[in-house]
Enzyme design. Structure first.
Site, PDB file in Angstrom:
ATOM      1  N   CYS A   2       0.834  -1.199   0.000  1.00 34.84           N
ATOM      2  CA  CYS A   2       0.000   0.000   0.000  1.00 34.84           C
ATOM      3  C   CYS A   2       0.868   1.248   0.000  1.00 34.84           C
ATOM      4  O   CYS A   2       1.993   1.238   0.483  1.00 34.84           O
ATOM      5  CB  CYS A   2      -0.872   0.013   1.241  1.00 34.84           C
ATOM      6  N   ARG A  27       5.107   0.055  -6.889  1.00 39.12           N
ATOM      7  CA  ARG A  27       5.063  -0.889  -5.762  1.00 39.12           C
ATOM      8  C   ARG A  27       3.940  -1.918  -5.924  1.00 39.12           C
ATOM      9  O   ARG A  27       3.871  -2.877  -5.155  1.00 39.12           O
ATOM     10  CB  ARG A  27       4.818  -0.112  -4.468  1.00 39.12           C
ATOM     11  N   TRP A  74      -2.943  -2.547  -1.649  1.00 41.37           N
ATOM     12  CA  TRP A  74      -2.573  -3.919  -2.034  1.00 41.37           C
ATOM     13  C   TRP A  74      -3.330  -4.786  -1.043  1.00 41.37           C
ATOM     14  O   TRP A  74      -3.033  -4.803   0.143  1.00 41.37           O
ATOM     15  CB  TRP A  74      -1.059  -4.080  -1.914  1.00 41.37           C
ATOM     16  N   ASN A 100      -1.395   1.868   6.117  1.00 39.80           N
ATOM     17  CA  ASN A 100      -0.527   0.777   5.636  1.00 39.80           C
ATOM     18  C   ASN A 100      -0.223  -0.109   6.829  1.00 39.80           C
ATOM     19  O   ASN A 100       0.040   0.400   7.926  1.00 39.80           O
ATOM     20  CB  ASN A 100       0.810   1.324   5.113  1.00 39.80           C
ATOM     21  N   GLY A 101      -0.197  -1.417   6.610  1.00 38.37           N
ATOM     22  CA  GLY A 101       0.123  -2.334   7.712  1.00 38.37           C
ATOM     23  C   GLY A 101      -1.060  -3.230   7.999  1.00 38.37           C
ATOM     24  O   GLY A 101      -1.978  -3.360   7.186  1.00 38.37           O
ATOM     25  N   GLU A 482      16.764 -24.213  -3.312  1.00 36.33           N
ATOM     26  CA  GLU A 482      16.361 -22.821  -3.517  1.00 36.33           C
ATOM     27  C   GLU A 482      17.588 -21.922  -3.717  1.00 36.33           C
ATOM     28  O   GLU A 482      17.594 -21.038  -4.581  1.00 36.33           O
ATOM     29  CB  GLU A 482      15.491 -22.340  -2.337  1.00 36.33           C
ATOM     30  N   LYS A 486      18.279 -19.712  -7.085  1.00 34.12           N
ATOM     31  CA  LYS A 486      18.494 -18.259  -7.001  1.00 34.12           C
ATOM     32  C   LYS A 486      19.785 -17.880  -7.714  1.00 34.12           C
ATOM     33  O   LYS A 486      19.827 -16.913  -8.468  1.00 34.12           O
ATOM     34  CB  LYS A 486      18.546 -17.881  -5.514  1.00 34.12           C
ATOM     35  N   GLU A 489      19.413 -18.298 -11.526  1.00 30.59           N
ATOM     36  CA  GLU A 489      18.443 -17.374 -12.098  1.00 30.59           C
ATOM     37  C   GLU A 489      19.019 -15.979 -12.351  1.00 30.59           C
ATOM     38  O   GLU A 489      18.714 -15.369 -13.375  1.00 30.59           O
ATOM     39  CB  GLU A 489      17.300 -17.313 -11.085  1.00 30.59           C
ATOM     40  N   HIS A 505      27.201 -41.381  -5.434  1.00 31.50           N
ATOM     41  CA  HIS A 505      26.582 -42.263  -6.420  1.00 31.50           C
ATOM     42  C   HIS A 505      26.736 -41.724  -7.836  1.00 31.50           C
ATOM     43  O   HIS A 505      25.941 -42.063  -8.716  1.00 31.50           O
ATOM     44  CB  HIS A 505      25.112 -42.495  -6.063  1.00 31.50           C
ATOM     45  N   LYS A 604       8.239 -12.304 -14.331  1.00 27.29           N
ATOM     46  CA  LYS A 604       7.835 -12.400 -12.923  1.00 27.29           C
ATOM     47  C   LYS A 604       6.664 -13.368 -12.767  1.00 27.29           C
ATOM     48  O   LYS A 604       6.600 -14.120 -11.811  1.00 27.29           O
ATOM     49  CB  LYS A 604       7.459 -11.005 -12.408  1.00 27.29           C
TER      50      LYS A 604
HETATM   51  O1  M6R Z   1       4.019 -16.713  -8.829  1.00 25.87           O
HETATM   52  P1  M6R Z   1       4.491 -18.117  -8.527  1.00 25.87           P
HETATM   53  O2  M6R Z   1       4.946 -18.290  -7.121  1.00 25.87           O
HETATM   54  O3  M6R Z   1       3.465 -19.152  -8.902  1.00 25.87           O
HETATM   55  O4  M6R Z   1       5.738 -18.330  -9.466  1.00 25.87           O
HETATM   56  C1  M6R Z   1       6.380 -19.555  -9.546  1.00 25.87           C
HETATM   57  C2  M6R Z   1       7.735 -19.453 -10.193  1.00 25.87           C
HETATM   58  O5  M6R Z   1       7.596 -18.990 -11.512  1.00 25.87           O
HETATM   59  C3  M6R Z   1       8.654 -18.518  -9.426  1.00 25.87           C
HETATM   60  O6  M6R Z   1       8.783 -18.921  -8.095  1.00 25.87           O
HETATM   61  C4  M6R Z   1      10.056 -18.481 -10.063  1.00 25.87           C
HETATM   62  O7  M6R Z   1      10.657 -19.714  -9.890  1.00 25.87           O
HETATM   63  C5  M6R Z   1      10.883 -17.353  -9.433  1.00 25.87           C
HETATM   64  N1  M6R Z   1      11.371 -16.487 -10.446  1.00 25.87           N
HETATM   65  C6  M6R Z   1      12.042 -17.827  -8.669  1.00 25.87           C
HETATM   66  O8  M6R Z   1      12.753 -16.781  -8.097  1.00 25.87           O
END
Ligand code: M6R
Length: 609
Positions: A2, A27, A74, A100-101, A482, A486, A489, A505, A604
């Site tokens: 927000c 935002r 939001w 906000n909050g 994860e 990251k 990516e 293995h 995104k």
């Molecule tokens: O919006 P979602 O959580 O469904 O998105 C899933 C993936 O596309 C998302 O987590 C993607 O792997 C990210 N870019 C990772 O940082």
């Protein structure tokens, strides 16, 4: 997240508020509104959707006046809609509030005010604030606001107007940021600096527990108890782009640093006042329905899938129900065995990921109940699921998911505890001890972030390599996955996450002199086993960066460099151990000169199959 803007001065406030809100659009928001003191009194206009919808309404019926507040919402409590948008008012329509909050005790306050005859029209927590202030008003808006905040629990930044004192704009900060802009013959409030940067660069930054009373001629700062404060003005020399990122170089880094707040907000009102159990009012399953669950399927993509892997361990440990976690794009093509006794949990930050949505529909078609964990109220996933646990992380702008992932973990902890409470699968004392540790997590993340720069050095060493490994066992392995995603990516370095015991293995063949290995050795019960696996890679020339829990003294002997994270329960450790890995990926991407927030080939929100 927000956004708040407020203005008092000699110019038409409507234009200034709209321009300020436009500066906060980056935002993310789903509705917007203004309240302005006009010749007809306090008038409010709100509209769901983009700001242009609000502007269209204002074109027809402008709000002319010299004092006003504006907001982009939001959604957290209640779907995006005109009525749920801010500003909110009371039944007399003499008071108006933007917020906000999150107000954690809004349900109790709403019940109390309803008993006094107040009638509520929205689903929001914020509407309670306007009614509360109205009920406490005795001719002094500052005192009414001060009394109201003593009744409110949670996080709030507020802008408050009343028709009874139309020259005053009251602002409050409590665990949600707010700044005051100081002009000549005009003053401003903003949740963020970009909102006011076009008009002034002189600001007061409010601290938690402080408030301000603005008129066109001046600003008074005081504590929420009413003690006046004197403070130097801060001159903002940022350009608009830096201001949007609150001074951070990238949204990803800003979002990594927002995680303690995201944890606190997501736990918010979901831990009861005694601090010993979880209250998940949004999950509408009866105790009988919970008891009938025979298996859980967790379905998601990418980072959300990795959160689901941690979710599996959480639910199996706390609720003792068998759980399978699946990648959404695989799930529906493998003829999963879904029965009416299967609970399906879909996890999606955006709530719009095509594969996740398709899997959700398949699960529903087969008769399963679906719980969604999502960051976007009103998203497709949220609309189609039976129950929705919203992660209150606020909008995530960087493509690389950070605060959304960790908020999903918090949602899983809450849901796992809720199941355990309902099923009686754990002693109340044990549940209370997990809840108590959960509440400590935000402060522990802050401790890690204080040392964030340490990862620059690691990252610079890693950035010159094209291949590396993340290893761990149990939950450490889930976090390693994860960390590896990251890094891939945003730095474009190839990495693989491996269960540490599985290297022998086959994959051990790839370990040669100088290959970097990031080893997570957080899980107490697997520590010695992990150290043995680290020795295997060391013996083949790997350069090992180790992560261990504070107080552990053995790992340092087995690795080349080590970083410790604060101690917590092993089950909760992913919410801490992932943070150094996020920082490592961020600084490695930076060291390689990449566009951190917009990595190549990625979007995104992935709305295609
Ligand atoms: O919006 P979602 O959580 O469904 O998105 C899933 C993936 O596309 C998302 O987590 C993607 O792997 C990210 N870019 C990772 O940082």
């Amino acid at each position: 997240m927000c956004g708040i803007v407020g203005y008092v001065g000699k110019r038409n406030s409507q234009n200034i508020l709209i321009e300020g809100l436009k500066k906060l659009e980056y935002r993310g928001y789903d509705s917007a509104g203004l309240a302005v003191f006009t010749e007809e009194g306090l008038q409010i206009k709100k509209a769901k959707g983009r700001l242009v919808n609000l502007e269209n309404k204002l074109d027809v019926e402008p709000l002319n006046g010299f004092i006003g507040i504006g907001h982009t919402r939001w959604a957290t409590h209640g779907k995006p809609s005109d009525v749920n948008s801010h500003p909110h008012t009371d039944n007399s329509q003499k008071f108006s509030v933007v917020h906000n909050g999150i107000i954690e005790n809004y349900v109790a306050l709403k019940e109390e005010l309803t008993a006094l005859g107040h009638v509520f029209v929205s689903e929001t927590d914020t509407e309670v604030i306007s009614h509360l202030i109205a009920s406490l008003y005795e001719g002094d808006i500052v005192k009414a606001v001060q009394k109201a905040v003593t009744r409110m629990h949670g996080a709030f930044a507020l802008g408050v107007l009343t028709e009874y004192e139309p020259d005053k704009l009251v602002a409050v900060r409590y665990s949600s940021p707010l700044i005051i802009g100081v002009g000549e013959g005009e003053n401003f409030i903003g949740s963020d600096i970009p909102a006011i940067l076009e008009y002034t660069r002189n600001v007061y930054i409010l601290n938690d527990g402080e408030m301000a009373v603005l008129t066109k001629d001046g600003v008074e700062l005081m504590t929420l108890e009413g003690n006046f404060i004197s403070r130097e003005l801060f001159y903002v020399d940022w350009d608009i782009i830096t201001a949007e990122k609150a001074g951070f170089d990238h949204f990803m880094l800003k979002e990594i640093y927002e995680q303690p707040k995201a944890y606190r907000d997501t736990m918010g009102s979901r831990i009861d006042e005694s601090g010993t159990k979880v209250v998940l009012n949004e999950v509408k399953m009866t105790a009988e329905q919970v008891k009938s669950i025979q298996q859980v399927h967790i379905i998601a993509c990418g980072t959300a899938y990795h959160a689901g892997l941690v979710g599996k361990s959480i639910i199996e440990k706390l609720a003792r129900i068998p759980v399978e976690t699946d990648v959404a794009s695989e799930y529906r093509y493998r003829s999963p065995i879904i029965t009416p006794n299967t609970l399906v949990i879909v996890v999606s930050q955006s709530g719009e990921t095509a594969d996740t949505l398709a899997a959700l529909r398949e699960a529903k078609r087969c008769g399963a109940r679906v719980v969604a964990i999502t960051n976007v109220v009103g998203s497709s996933v949220a609309r189609e699921a039976d129950d929705v646990i919203v992660t209150w992380a606020g909008p995530e702008i960087a493509v690389a998911s950070t605060k959304a992932y960790t908020s999903q973990l918090i949602a899983f902890y809450l849901f796992g505890l809720y199941l355990a409470q309902t099923l009686g699968s754990q002693e109340a004392e044990y549940i209370a001890s997990v809840v108590s540790e959960l509440k400590e997590l935000p402060a522990k993340v802050e401790q890690i972030l204080e040392q964030g720069e340490a990862f620059k050095d690691w990252a610079e060493q890693v950035a010159s390599h094209n291949n590396l490994f993340f290893i761990g066992r149990g939950l450490d392995y889930a976090v390693a996955l994860e960390g590896s995603l990251k890094l891939k990516e945003i730095s474009y370095i190839h990495s693989e996450a491996y269960p540490a015991g599985e290297l022998k293995h086959g994959t051990l063949a790839l370990i040669e002199e100088g290959v970097p290995v990031i080893a997570l050795a957080i899980q107490d019960d697997l520590f010695e086993k992990t150290v043995s696996n680290i020795k295997e890679v060391k013996a083949r020339g790997a350069y090992v960066f180790g992560l261990h829990a504070e107080g552990e003294t053995e790992l340092v002997k087995a690795v080349d460099q080590v970083f410790s994270i604060p101690h917590t329960l092993p089950l909760l450790s992913p919410a801490l151990s992932v943070v150094p890995l996020q920082l490592l990926a961020y600084y490695a991407s930076l060291a390689r000169g990449n566009d951190v927030d917009k990595p190549r080939n990625l979007a995104k929100s992935v709305t295609v199959e």
